[in-house]
Design an enzyme around this catalytic site. Sequence first.
Site, PDB file in Angstrom:
ATOM      1  CD  GLU A   1     -11.582  -6.952  28.204  1.00 12.41           C
ATOM      2  OE1 GLU A   1     -10.798  -6.925  29.020  1.00 12.41           O
ATOM      3  OE2 GLU A   1     -12.625  -7.715  28.362  1.00 12.41           O
TER       4      GLU A   1
ATOM      5  CG  HIS B   1     -23.047  -2.867  30.825  1.00 13.18           C
ATOM      6  ND1 HIS B   1     -23.158  -3.066  31.896  1.00 13.18           N
ATOM      7  CD2 HIS B   1     -22.583  -4.108  30.394  1.00 13.18           C
ATOM      8  CE1 HIS B   1     -22.699  -4.100  32.617  1.00 13.18           C
ATOM      9  NE2 HIS B   1     -22.186  -4.749  31.493  1.00 13.18           N
TER      10      HIS B   1
END
Lengths: 337, 409
Positions: free
Chosen positions: A60, A129
């Site tokens: 990321e 998540h």
Amino acid sequence: MAQMNMIQALNSALDVMLANDPNVLIFGEDVGYFGGVFRVTDGLQKKHGLTRCFDAPISEGGIIATAIGMGAYGLRPVPEIQFADYILPAYDQLVSEAARLRYRSGGEFSAPITVRSPYGGGIFGGQTHSQSPEAVFAHITGLKTVIPSNPYDAKGLLIASIECDDPVIFLEPKRLYNGPFDGRHDRQLRTWAGHAAGEVPEGHYTVPLGKAATVREGKDVTVIAYGTMVHVALGAIEESGIDAELIDLRSIVPLDIDAIVASVERTGRCVIVHEASRFGGFGGELSALVQERCFYRLKSPIERVAGWDTPYPHAFEWDYFVGPARIAAALNRAMEA
Amino acid sequence: MSNLPSLRLHIPVPPARPGDAPSFDHLRLSEAGAVRRPDSAAPEAEMRDLPYDLIRVLDGEGRAVGPWDPKLSPDMLRRGLRAMLATRLFDDRMFRLHRQGKTSFYMKSLGEEAIGVAQSLALGERDMSFPTYRMLGWLMARDYPLIHLVNEIFSNAEDPLKGKQLPILYSARDYGFYSLSGNVGSRFGHAVGWAMASAYKGDDGIAIGYIGEGTTAEGDFHEALTFASVYRAPVILCVTNNQYAISSFSGIAGAEATTFAAKAIAYGLPGLRVDGNDFLAVWAATIWAAERARTNHGATLIELFTYRAAGHSTSDDPTKYRPADEAEHWPLGDPVDRLRQHLIALGEWDEERHAALVAELTETIRAAVKQGEAVGTLGQSKPSVREMFEGVFKEPDWRLIEQRRELGV
């Protein structure tokens, strides 16, 4: 006009921008050939070519760093971070670089990037998540933070974000990808079919950043929400019989302070709803702004309904998730006080 | 209990501390001219010896030797010498101005001037550098106006960065110099992104990024190398190994185990280890890597082996952690002295001309400082306070407008 769910609307926005602007490109984990774990980039590589939409390493920080370099060069990259829960390795790049590049370089360089990332709960995704990290971006000046709540807005806001010359964090409420979830997880789920906001133009249009939408007009209490909570709040309001005005912020930075103040001045009451945990959440900022600007019009204390201050738990999904019952209780407290 | 010896935690310590005799016996050095020069398009797998050697061109007598000699014209050598000297003299002057309270902070490039200067001259106008804070030489080599530097260091009304940035964290897009930041390492990946963008557009510019040896421990370093490798980005990634990260010697960053150039091997990239105090070697390695990048053969990692002869910054006193005379014992000498010696050996320079150049540059710098002082030193002068609220976004939002009014500007 076409009938679209939010995934299709986002895909359409990216398709339009890839076609309109050769400087737009997309990259991220699994977004290329496969089309993304949520299918938002489905078919874009095939249609627009390998260099317009491609896979990135699981990195990321590397994804955002390279996007910033591309943005400084003059491109308009639209990187995807697969889940907002995974965005933190890129936080230094977003805070120390993207948000400040224009400022510190005296305007010589800027980072016109749009970072898309699915966020939020209600999908049994557990801690990694389900999180809602909007407050950690809203706190960073120089970043814009956009959160749509329906297909029409999602497409128009995403196009506006890509065309924006500042870095934008574009958080997609994944629980709304397929339908307007009102928090009633035990009932038949609805899809976007038949919903007014599921009617989406196929071409280019924008929804401006910093302009809230009044989802429901009302005179008794102002409810401020964004993302999935717009629909949960709407359901709670409709069941409560209270004549609440519901404001969907659509972007938290820039924030439509005028819409908030105008509404609270009319109603004299305010309930703030978000999924993220309460302490230090964006609701605190909203509450402070309302207090500073509307104190003498307030008839009752400002209510905040938010996630508990725990990590996002798996088995306790519906105990943690802000549901209609908690919103209804807050509405009643606001009305009774 | 087993019969094995008990575990021991290893903490690297440098060979010499204050009061000790400086020692560089542990360094891996090669003789000038001894390292082979493969074709710049050769497969990486055929050059895995290079990260453990040290590319050097200038020998002890100031002669250019071996396959890496870039055979530069005397004019270009003099240009390099001039920019290196300008960097050093400017640094000296600014360091003294800091001690006089005329600015808040300064960092010198002392001993590392060959790097910025050689790479700036070797690369083209359309190439972009993503510098560290010891790359003033890049700007000097491209004749960036001294008055801009002085005004930025004073954060005065004429500061090109409008008072928003710490002294020496310049930005000069037209000179191929990307915006600096005090966060080390965070622009390494931007260089890769810039290079990818250039390739995406089919342009001809390449990027060159810098990171210190200490900062190779950050994720930024490995992320940038991964992306550079995966997408064959036209980028030169440099580790300026000046032996120190503030007070920590390079062993704390992993130098006991391997070289920094050798980190390239795991990414399938060529790794060159270069004498950073040798103007010609830096030039030659840069041109080699640039040629590789420009022909779509991808990125190169270059370790520029040098020595930080000054303290980390105006806030640092290196005699607290290393021998006071360590710089004098650096086995690869001083970059300015070595280039001067080379020019003299070529019969293209002499002490008289050198003294005249020093006098000329000193006067030019003195004049620029005077001009900057006339605008104002730190605190005497600053841009309009309104400027504080500009450039956060392209257009200020209501918060910034309200806060500007609240401050009454």
